[in-house]
Design a protein around this motif. Structure first.
Motif, PDB file in Angstrom:
ATOM      1  N   ARG A 548       0.833  -1.207   0.000  1.00 40.85           N
ATOM      2  CA  ARG A 548       0.000   0.000   0.000  1.00 40.85           C
ATOM      3  C   ARG A 548       0.864   1.252   0.000  1.00 40.85           C
ATOM      4  NH1 ARG A 548      -4.510   1.510   4.669  1.00 40.85           N
ATOM      5  NH2 ARG A 548      -5.052   3.587   3.852  1.00 40.85           N
ATOM      6  N   ALA A 549       1.939   1.259   0.791  1.00 38.03           N
ATOM      7  CA  ALA A 549       2.827   2.420   0.839  1.00 38.03           C
ATOM      8  C   ALA A 549       3.482   2.678  -0.513  1.00 38.03           C
ATOM      9  CB  ALA A 549       3.886   2.213   1.913  1.00 38.03           C
ATOM     10  N   VAL A 550       3.884   1.598  -1.184  1.00 38.51           N
ATOM     11  CA  VAL A 550       4.506   1.740  -2.507  1.00 38.51           C
ATOM     12  C   VAL A 550       3.515   2.329  -3.505  1.00 38.51           C
ATOM     13  CG1 VAL A 550       5.509   0.482  -4.445  1.00 38.51           C
ATOM     14  CG2 VAL A 550       6.200  -0.073  -2.111  1.00 38.51           C
ATOM     15  N   LEU A 551       2.277   1.851  -3.483  1.00 40.45           N
ATOM     16  CA  LEU A 551       1.264   2.362  -4.400  1.00 40.45           C
ATOM     17  C   LEU A 551       0.983   3.844  -4.152  1.00 40.45           C
ATOM     18  CD1 LEU A 551      -1.253  -0.641  -4.419  1.00 40.45           C
ATOM     19  CD2 LEU A 551       0.362   0.016  -6.218  1.00 40.45           C
ATOM     20  N   GLU A 552       0.944   4.243  -2.895  1.00 38.69           N
ATOM     21  CA  GLU A 552       0.699   5.654  -2.574  1.00 38.69           C
ATOM     22  C   GLU A 552       1.859   6.535  -3.025  1.00 38.69           C
ATOM     23  OE1 GLU A 552      -0.021   5.648   1.595  1.00 38.69           O
ATOM     24  OE2 GLU A 552      -2.109   4.920   1.417  1.00 38.69           O
ATOM     25  N   LEU A 553       3.075   6.065  -2.821  1.00 36.33           N
ATOM     26  CA  LEU A 553       4.239   6.839  -3.267  1.00 36.33           C
ATOM     27  C   LEU A 553       4.287   6.918  -4.782  1.00 36.33           C
ATOM     28  CD1 LEU A 553       6.957   5.518  -0.772  1.00 36.33           C
ATOM     29  CD2 LEU A 553       5.911   7.786  -0.787  1.00 36.33           C
ATOM     30  N   ASN A 554       3.947   5.823  -5.437  1.00 33.65           N
ATOM     31  CA  ASN A 554       3.925   5.820  -6.910  1.00 33.65           C
ATOM     32  C   ASN A 554       2.890   6.808  -7.443  1.00 33.65           C
ATOM     33  OD1 ASN A 554       5.925   4.104  -7.918  1.00 33.65           O
ATOM     34  ND2 ASN A 554       4.745   2.283  -7.401  1.00 33.65           N
TER      35      ASN A 554
END
Length: 568
Positions: A548-554
């Motif tokens: 989830r954190a990766v998707l938000e940063l992306n």
């Protein structure tokens, strides 16, 4: 003479040419199928029974995906019997090299390639394996469990790593080689290449790999060496196939181990008198130099023996401004460096990676070479050069005042105190210390005096304990930093370190913090907001960075490639 005999000779030659052409154009699958033919012709007699053995020990390697303090994804998993095979998939009990595909060569930290690299030298990584018994190899089987196809060269060494006495001569012979080939399957396989027979027994095997065509990391489980104690008798059929197999691909016959006769070519100063130099006398000097720029090093040495004019051109130091000696690692020694000295007084880029091991190059020979050829050096590649010691680094710091790039990757035999000398190289812009024993005190000194650093690799430097201090020094002194590699850095990198980089290293383009456990998405967001040029961020195995954190940063920073692996 009967007319039958010339006709038979012509037919024999025609058949021989067909065999040559078939061997040169064979695909990997055809070569694997022909293994049965070789095996049937070199099958040991009952008195010379075949020995089958797995690797006893991993002697040396250039990189691995795992940590120095773990067994997961490390080269050490190649020792012993298979852990995974015949299963397919991603398993931590296998050996995995650090890179795959072409992204590694395209990222901001990538170095420019060397000119004059022979086209048939395409190895990127290697691993050397020791076996219990010395045998004459009849087969080498590589058990690949995930994304096979990376192995492109297999070599055997005459030296016995378990012998208490050093050998008088160390020889490397290529058993098999092939250019990188795309394998359209990710399942496990037992790779059984058709190997060349050699005239000495061995228990030291080297695999060289190229992963540029792979879609993911290749995983190796074990290596099996088949061989016989007594030297086998080669049949005619086996000899023909072996000869064809190595004629075009093996570099000992052409560019690579041309170094075997290169020393003789270096020392051939006496040229036969000829009537003239042909039409070369009519060409401008600069044009001849430009033409010769396309030749490999062994070809230059051969051409130097044709006439005095071409000898003068081939020995011109301008031909050796960029000198890549890595492809000739198997033969390069002190004598080679001595003959090269007079030609390399203007050398600026020098690649000695993989060279000098097992006594081929001495510290004295290396020092003599740098004292003559080091003043103009700007870039020095010494990856996996295990002949280096503290004296070597001291000589580099004294003889190479203009050095801007130094690569000591996987020089894991260098003592910690040796790295103190690097701080004298104040013009350094690139420093690679991956898998070295550099300690915190030496690194702080380097960062303090080498304030021009733009690319710094500290991956798998397990002797560094406190990255808070390191990050503070980087932020205070290395404000021009563009790429930073903290790969598997004892998992001690934390939010404070990331925020320090965000405040002071705003030119950062690439950051690798794989394996850290104390970095949160909030600190990464601050970093991405401050470093507008950041294009590559590796947060694989960072336990606080979930999907989830990766998707938000992306979503917030779509121009940044965030590399993430979720399984260890």
């Amino acid at each position: 003479m009967s007319p039958v005999f010339p006709m038979l000779t012509v037919l024999t030659m025609f058949y021989y040419i067909c065999l040559r052409r078939r061997a040169r154009t064979a695909t990997r699958g055809e070569m694997m199928n022909s293994h049965r033919t070789i095996e049937s012709n070199s099958r040991p007699s009952p008195l010379n029974a075949e020995v089958v053995q797995y690797a006893k020990e991993v002697v040396d390697f250039s990189s691995h995906y795992g940590s120095e303090n773990s067994m997961s994804y490390t080269m050490w998993n190649l020792a012993g019997v298979p852990n995974v095979f015949p299963s397919s998939g991603d398993f931590t009990q296998t050996a995995v090299f650090r890179t795959y595909g072409t992204w590694w060569d395209q990222c901001p930290s990538a170095s420019l390639p060397f000119k004059r690299t022979p086209p048939n030298f395409q190895s990127q990584d290697y691993v050397e394996l020791a076996f219990e018994q010395q045998v004459y190899p009849t087969a080498v089987h590589v058990l690949e469990t995930y994304h096979p196809g990376a192995v492109i060269r297999i070599l055997a060494c005459s030296a016995n790593p378990y012998s208490p006495n050093p050998p008088a001569e160390v020889r490397w012979e290529i058993l098999w080689s092939e250019r990188p080939t795309k394998v359209n399957a990710s399942q496990a396989r037992q790779f059984k290449p058709c190997i060349k027979q050699i005239n000495f027994p061995t228990n030291l095997i080297r695999l060289e790999v190229n992963s540029s065509l792979l879609d993911y990391y290749t995983e190796l489980d074990a290596v099996v060496l088949h061989g016989v104690k007594d030297k086998p008798v080669l049949s005619l059929k086996t000899s023909l196939i072996d000869m064809n197999d190595i004629e075009d691909d093996a570099y000992e016959e052409k560019d690579g181990c041309g170094m075997d006769s290169l020393n003789k070519q270096f020392s051939s100063a006496v040229l036969r008198e000829g009537p003239n130099n042909g039409y070369f006398d009519k060409l401008p000097y600069e044009l001849i130099q430009l033409i010769l720029n396309h030749l490999t090093l062994p070809d230059l040495c051969r051409l130097a023996q044709t006439c005095k004019l071409l000898s003068q051109h081939c020995c011109d130091p301008l031909q050796y401004i960029h000198l890549n000696l890595q492809p000739y690692w198997a033969k390069l020694d002190d004598t080679s460096l001595e003959f090269l000295q007079s030609r390399c007084t203007l050398v600026q880029w020098l690649n000695l990676s993989w060279t000098g091991n097992r006594g081929f190059i001495s510290v004295a020979g290396f020092s003599r070479f740098l004292k003559v050829c080091g003043s103009e050096l700007v870039r020095l590649e010494l990856s996996c050069s295990h002949f280096l010691n503290e004296t070597s680094l001291e000589v580099i710091s004294e003889m190479c005042p203009n050095l801007q790039a130094l690569n000591l990757s996987s020089c894991d035999k260098l003592p910690p105190q040796a790295f103190n000398h690097i701080s004298k190289l104040c013009s350094l812009k690139r420093l690679v210390l991956y898998r070295t024993k550099v300690e915190q005190t030496a690194l702080l000194s380097i960062l303090n005096f080498c304030s021009e650093l733009q690319h710094l690799s500290l991956g798998s430097c397990v002797m560094i304990e406190d990255y808070d201090v390191i990050a503070s020094m980087i932020g205070a002194k290395c404000k021009k930093l563009r790429t930073l590699d903290l790969w598997r850095s004892n998992r001690s990198v934390c939010d404070t370190d990331i925020e320090e980089l965000a405040c002071n290293c705003t030119r950062l383009q690439q950051l690798d913090i794989l394996g850290t456990r104390m970095v949160s998405p909030a600190s990464l967001r601050k970093l991405l907001e401050s470093c507008k040029d950041l294009s590559l961020l590796d947060v694989s195995f960072c336990s606080q960075i979930d999907n989830r954190a990766v998707l938000e940063l992306n979503a917030s920073f779509p121009k940044v490639f965030i590399k993430k692996s979720f399984t260890q």
